[in-house]
Design a protein around this motif. Structure first.
Motif, PDB file in Angstrom:
ATOM      1  N   ASP A  57       5.443 -67.169  33.687  1.00 28.72           N
ATOM      2  CA  ASP A  57       5.999 -66.545  32.490  1.00 28.72           C
ATOM      3  C   ASP A  57       6.093 -67.493  31.301  1.00 28.72           C
ATOM      4  O   ASP A  57       6.617 -67.127  30.250  1.00 28.72           O
ATOM      5  CB  ASP A  57       7.365 -65.914  32.813  1.00 28.72           C
ATOM      6  CG  ASP A  57       7.173 -64.668  33.677  1.00 28.72           C
ATOM      7  OD1 ASP A  57       6.188 -63.932  33.433  1.00 28.72           O
ATOM      8  OD2 ASP A  57       7.970 -64.448  34.608  1.00 28.72           O
ATOM      9  N   SER A  58       5.610 -68.731  31.470  1.00 30.39           N
ATOM     10  CA  SER A  58       5.494 -69.617  30.298  1.00 30.39           C
ATOM     11  C   SER A  58       4.294 -70.529  30.509  1.00 30.39           C
ATOM     12  O   SER A  58       3.875 -70.781  31.663  1.00 30.39           O
ATOM     13  CB  SER A  58       6.773 -70.457  30.105  1.00 30.39           C
ATOM     14  OG  SER A  58       6.794 -71.500  31.056  1.00 30.39           O
ATOM     15  N   ALA A  59       3.759 -71.019  29.386  1.00 32.18           N
ATOM     16  CA  ALA A  59       2.600 -71.918  29.472  1.00 32.18           C
ATOM     17  C   ALA A  59       3.009 -73.216  30.164  1.00 32.18           C
ATOM     18  O   ALA A  59       2.252 -73.790  30.955  1.00 32.18           O
ATOM     19  CB  ALA A  59       2.061 -72.195  28.067  1.00 32.18           C
ATOM     20  N   ALA A  60       4.243 -73.664  29.870  1.00 32.64           N
ATOM     21  CA  ALA A  60       4.708 -74.923  30.461  1.00 32.64           C
ATOM     22  C   ALA A  60       4.808 -74.802  31.981  1.00 32.64           C
ATOM     23  O   ALA A  60       4.407 -75.715  32.712  1.00 32.64           O
ATOM     24  CB  ALA A  60       6.057 -75.309  29.855  1.00 32.64           C
ATOM     25  N   GLU A  61       5.306 -73.654  32.453  1.00 33.22           N
ATOM     26  CA  GLU A  61       5.416 -73.465  33.907  1.00 33.22           C
ATOM     27  C   GLU A  61       4.020 -73.474  34.554  1.00 33.22           C
ATOM     28  O   GLU A  61       3.827 -74.068  35.621  1.00 33.22           O
ATOM     29  CB  GLU A  61       6.117 -72.119  34.167  1.00 33.22           C
ATOM     30  CG  GLU A  61       6.469 -71.878  35.627  1.00 33.22           C
ATOM     31  CD  GLU A  61       6.917 -70.425  35.884  1.00 33.22           C
ATOM     32  OE1 GLU A  61       7.341 -69.741  34.921  1.00 33.22           O
ATOM     33  OE2 GLU A  61       6.816 -69.986  37.037  1.00 33.22           O
ATOM     34  N   ALA A  62       3.056 -72.852  33.902  1.00 35.61           N
ATOM     35  CA  ALA A  62       1.703 -72.819  34.468  1.00 35.61           C
ATOM     36  C   ALA A  62       1.070 -74.207  34.478  1.00 35.61           C
ATOM     37  O   ALA A  62       0.338 -74.570  35.398  1.00 35.61           O
ATOM     38  CB  ALA A  62       0.830 -71.846  33.666  1.00 35.61           C
ATOM     39  N   ALA A  63       1.362 -75.010  33.442  1.00 35.07           N
ATOM     40  CA  ALA A  63       0.679 -76.313  33.297  1.00 35.07           C
ATOM     41  C   ALA A  63       1.353 -77.438  34.076  1.00 35.07           C
ATOM     42  O   ALA A  63       0.712 -78.440  34.391  1.00 35.07           O
ATOM     43  CB  ALA A  63       0.615 -76.687  31.815  1.00 35.07           C
ATOM     44  N   ALA A  64       2.650 -77.249  34.396  1.00 39.75           N
ATOM     45  CA  ALA A  64       3.378 -78.324  35.088  1.00 39.75           C
ATOM     46  C   ALA A  64       2.695 -78.593  36.423  1.00 39.75           C
ATOM     47  O   ALA A  64       2.375 -77.664  37.156  1.00 39.75           O
ATOM     48  CB  ALA A  64       4.828 -77.898  35.298  1.00 39.75           C
ATOM     49  N   ASP A  65       2.446 -79.861  36.699  1.00 42.07           N
ATOM     50  CA  ASP A  65       1.858 -80.255  37.972  1.00 42.07           C
ATOM     51  C   ASP A  65       0.363 -79.914  38.104  1.00 42.07           C
ATOM     52  O   ASP A  65      -0.216 -80.090  39.175  1.00 42.07           O
ATOM     53  CB  ASP A  65       2.647 -79.626  39.133  1.00 42.07           C
ATOM     54  CG  ASP A  65       2.656 -80.566  40.330  1.00 42.07           C
ATOM     55  OD1 ASP A  65       2.607 -81.791  40.092  1.00 42.07           O
ATOM     56  OD2 ASP A  65       2.657 -80.082  41.473  1.00 42.07           O
TER      57      ASP A  65
END
Ligand SMILES: NC(=O)c1ccc[n+]([C@@H]2O[C@H](COP(=O)([O-])OP(=O)(O)OC[C@H]3O[C@@H](n4cnc5c(N)ncnc54)[C@H](O)[C@@H]3O)[C@@H](O)[C@H]2O)c1
Ligand SMILES: O=C(O)C(=O)C[C@]1(C(=O)O)C=C[C@@H](O)C=C1
Length: 306
Positions: A57-65
């Motif tokens: 639900d966020s770009a940051a969540e998808a990109a983390a790790d």
């Protein structure tokens, strides 16, 4: 084929991202693919059709790790997305993009990429007039060029790894300088799109005079124009606004040639027209002979006696 990146994140879930996802899955090139799109509707569609192993639900969540983050949004949205994911990128990760313009993307994304993360811009020379999460298919990149635009001094191992991924999805990969890329694409893609948009606009104006005949009797050449002119308005608005100089340069040359042809028609200069069309026909034959348009109906037939 084997896994090239453990975790890949796709930001923006349209035609290009969904094609990347299906092509990665086809050949098992990543262990997990996460995805994010700005609209909740697109994220719901992605979940429904199984696009991405995990839709976030966020770009940051998808990109983390993620080991690789691929920015698949319109060129004008690249900076905002890069700003959002910059703080969560893990050291040693690679960020790439698929934007149709390279100099502008480099200038807008680079400031948000932290030290220790590799930014390697790229561009697949493949697409269709369709957009959105349901438009993608695994074969889109088969036998198409995918250009890498690494900065001087880029980590060669990181570049080689990205090259391996794009080769894994079916592409032939080449490297190019950003300004050269933008000029070449202005000739081969951006100006032709503008011409198609214009031609279809002219026909639409004329339609008011000729009723529906323009559509009813549209010949193959015009139908090709309508296909191109159906391409996504946001994507193409951004292409022209961000590759302004190169596109204007090519359109200037185009206009000069158009005036010369117009003059030849007005003055009845058949030799000029015939010579010009002979030259352009040779270019088409060259493309086919080089095996660069295997979709063409005349592929393999150009060696017939002239
Ligand atoms: N369509 C083509 O033929 C083609 C070919 C090569 C490269 N490209 C490039 O690929 C990129 C994507 O094009 P596409 O055809 O897949 O487009 P698309 O319209 O199919 O998908 C774009 C996606 O980005 C999302 N998006 C837009 N703004 C966003 C934002 N601010 N934050 C998060 N998501 C956002 C949209 O919701 C959509 O899901 C563009 O930069 C384009 O220049 C397109
Ligand atoms: O085939 C199409 O529909 C396309 O327009 C694809 C096309 C192109 O011009 O060739 C469009 C934009 C790109 O950045 C790359 C490919």
């Amino acid at each position: 084929m084997s896994v090239i990146y453990n975790r890949v994140a796709l930001i923006g879930l349209g035609l290009i991202a969904s094609s990347i996802f299906w092509a990665i899955k086809r050949n098992g090139l990543a262990a997990e693919v996460t995805g994010y799109a700005r609209s909740a509707e697109t994220r719901d569609t992605a979940r429904r059709i199984g696009l991405c192993d995990r839709v976030c639900d966020s770009a940051a969540e998808a990109a983390a790790d993620a080991d690789l983050v691929v920015l698949c949004v319109p060129v004008g949205a690249m900076a905002a997305v890069a700003a959002e994911i910059g703080p969560v990128l893990k050291p040693g990760a690679t960020v790439t993009d698929v934007g149709s313009v390279k100099r502008d993307v480099i200038e807008s994304v680079s400031p948000h990429v932290p030290e220790g993360v590799h930014f390697i811009p790229s561009h697949p020379l493949a697409g269709t007039e369709h957009s959105g999460p349901e438009a993608g298919f695994a074969e889109l990149f088969d036998n198409r060029w995918w250009l890498l635009v690494p900065a001087e001094g880029s980590d060669r191992q990181a570049v080689a790894r990205l090259r391996a991924l794009w080769e894994g999805v079916g592409s032939n990969v080449d490297e190019m300088d950003a300004d050269h890329h933008d000029l070449v694409l202005a000739v081969t893609s951006h100006a032709p799109h503008l011409i198609a948009y214009t031609m279809v606009g002219v026909a639409d104006d004329l339609r008011r005079v000729t009723d529906s005949e323009v559509i009813k009797y549209s010949a193959a050449g015009f139908r090709d124009f309508t296909r191109i002119a159906a391409s996504d308005p946001t994507m193409w608005r951004d292409v022209f606004l961000t590759n302004k100089d190169a596109t204007l340069e090519i359109l200037g040359r185009f206009t000069e040639e158009l005036f010369a042809l117009q003059r030849a028609i007005r003055t009845g200069d058949g030799d000029h027209l015939h010579d010009y069309f002979t030259r352009t026909r040779a270019i088409r034959r060259g493309i086919i002979e080089a095996g660069q348009d295997t979709d063409a109906p005349d592929f393999g037939r150009v060696k017939q006696p002239k």
